[in-house]
Design a protein around this motif. Structure first.
Motif, PDB file in Angstrom:
ATOM      1  N   SER A 140      57.546  17.117 -19.090  1.00  0.00           N
ATOM      2  CA  SER A 140      57.233  16.075 -18.111  1.00  0.00           C
ATOM      3  C   SER A 140      58.546  15.498 -17.610  1.00  0.00           C
ATOM      4  O   SER A 140      59.546  15.453 -18.335  1.00  0.00           O
ATOM      5  N   GLY A 141      58.536  15.081 -16.344  1.00  0.00           N
ATOM      6  CA  GLY A 141      59.740  14.544 -15.733  1.00  0.00           C
ATOM      7  C   GLY A 141      59.597  14.497 -14.224  1.00  0.00           C
ATOM      8  O   GLY A 141      58.556  14.851 -13.665  1.00  0.00           O
ATOM      9  N   SER A 142      60.659  14.104 -13.566  1.00  0.00           N
ATOM     10  CA  SER A 142      60.623  13.918 -12.122  1.00  0.00           C
ATOM     11  C   SER A 142      60.609  15.255 -11.383  1.00  0.00           C
ATOM     12  O   SER A 142      61.061  16.279 -11.904  1.00  0.00           O
ATOM     13  N   GLN A 143      60.104  15.221 -10.167  1.00  0.00           N
ATOM     14  CA  GLN A 143      60.109  16.425  -9.343  1.00  0.00           C
ATOM     15  C   GLN A 143      61.527  16.892  -9.066  1.00  0.00           C
ATOM     16  O   GLN A 143      61.781  18.102  -8.957  1.00  0.00           O
ATOM     17  N   ALA A 144      62.457  15.967  -8.952  1.00  0.00           N
ATOM     18  CA  ALA A 144      63.851  16.350  -8.725  1.00  0.00           C
ATOM     19  C   ALA A 144      64.396  17.149  -9.903  1.00  0.00           C
ATOM     20  O   ALA A 144      65.132  18.127  -9.718  1.00  0.00           O
ATOM     21  N   ALA A 145      64.035  16.746 -11.123  1.00  0.00           N
ATOM     22  CA  ALA A 145      64.491  17.478 -12.305  1.00  0.00           C
ATOM     23  C   ALA A 145      63.887  18.877 -12.347  1.00  0.00           C
ATOM     24  O   ALA A 145      64.577  19.868 -12.638  1.00  0.00           O
ATOM     25  N   TYR A 146      62.596  18.989 -12.022  1.00  0.00           N
ATOM     26  CA  TYR A 146      61.958  20.307 -11.992  1.00  0.00           C
ATOM     27  C   TYR A 146      62.592  21.193 -10.921  1.00  0.00           C
ATOM     28  O   TYR A 146      62.783  22.396 -11.132  1.00  0.00           O
TER      29      TYR A 146
END
Length: 298
Positions: A140-146
């Motif tokens: 789980s995490g931000s779209q920017a990280a993905y």
């Protein structure tokens, strides 16, 4: 620093295989481990050994951390020669340890303050699947990280579950997985111990159960270790002392009862206190009296 560079910190049973999978996928893999020989051995096969987490972080826009627990992760990030101060803004830290979800949420906030991206990304699957690039990642995490780390995750895992847009959900799902894994190992050991106590041939019992409704992945996998008399730690007793402790801490925070997990935790605690903490987690079977284990000296 190049876009194809990726760092892996922690070359244990899982991290070594994950780093190898990244190398096969064409990434320029930089590694660090507290055991300098482990990093040097990986570098000798292709890759770059880094002396400190900071050295690695300065070279890699994505860093995957595969250490044992939250305390080791803290040291990697914020200790002497730590990673956090060396990573460029916008870089991604991928945290693969089993930790308290509340700690993971707080870590995301600390890294965001430094301009860094974070993925809460605990893993499952064992050393063989790590080496094959077939682990499961609960993330789980931000779209920017993905967006920045997605190709890295896909190179290491057969399944990458995206469980939310902020830290915490990945670790929560991993905690629930560990509840089941620990209870299943404890139950498998209890069943095999009962069979041994009743004089049933261990190999015959294993054959029947693995082809019957009572089977589980943990029975099939871990009781094979018992049959072989091989307690080389692929996952140690003390890992489940830690992980089931995290399970109970998480439940306690919401006053949620976990009677089976509590009993399993006590079984692993008993095995650890008897001196089996660094043995394979199947060694929890050694707490049962009055049985002769396969491979034991006569």
């Amino acid at each position: 620093m190049t876009a194809s560079a990726v760092g892996v910190i922690g070359l244990g049973a899982m991290g070594r295989g994950m780093a190898a999978s990244l190398r096969r996928a064409g990434f320029a893999v930089h590694v660090h481990d507290v055991r300098s020989g482990a990093a040097a051995a990986f570098a000798a096969e292709g890759g770059t050994a880094c002396d400190t987490p900071a050295d690695l972080g300065a070279r890699c826009p994505v860093v995957v951390c595969v250490v044992v627990n939250a305390a080791q992760t803290e040291d990697v990030l914020f200790g002497q020669g730590g990673l956090a101060a060396a990573m460029a803004p916008g870089s991604v830290f991928v945290m693969c340890s089993t930790v308290d979800p509340r700690w993971s949420i707080a870590l995301e906030a600390r890294l965001v303050e430094r301009g860094l991206l974070y993925l809460d990304a605990p893993i499952s699957g064992g050393a063989a699947r790590a080496a094959a690039g077939e682990i499961t990642m609960m993330t789980s995490g931000s779209q920017a990280a993905y967006a920045k780390a997605g190709a890295v995750l896909d190179a290491m895992a057969a399944r990458v579950y995206r469980l939310g847009d902020r830290a915490g959900n990945g670790s929560t799902v991993k905690i629930i997985n560990q509840l089941l894994a620990g209870v299943h190992i404890a139950a498998a050991a209890e069943a095999m111990a009962l069979g041994l106590r009743q004089g049933v041939d261990a190999a015959a019992l294993y054959e029947v159960i693995t082809h019957s409704a009572g089977n589980s992945w943990m029975f099939e996998n871990r009781m094979a270790h018992v049959l072989a008399g091989d307690y080389t730690p692929l996952s140690a007793v003390d890992i489940f002392v830690k992980d089931l402790g995290l399970v109970l801490d998480t439940a306690r925070a919401s006053t949620h009862p976990l009677p089976l997990a509590s009993t399993a935790h006590q079984m692993f605690m008993q095995a650890s206190s008897a001196g089996h903490g660094r043995e394979d987690d199947s060694a929890v079977i050694k707490i049962f009296p009055g049985i002769t284990l396969p491979g034991a000296a006569a």
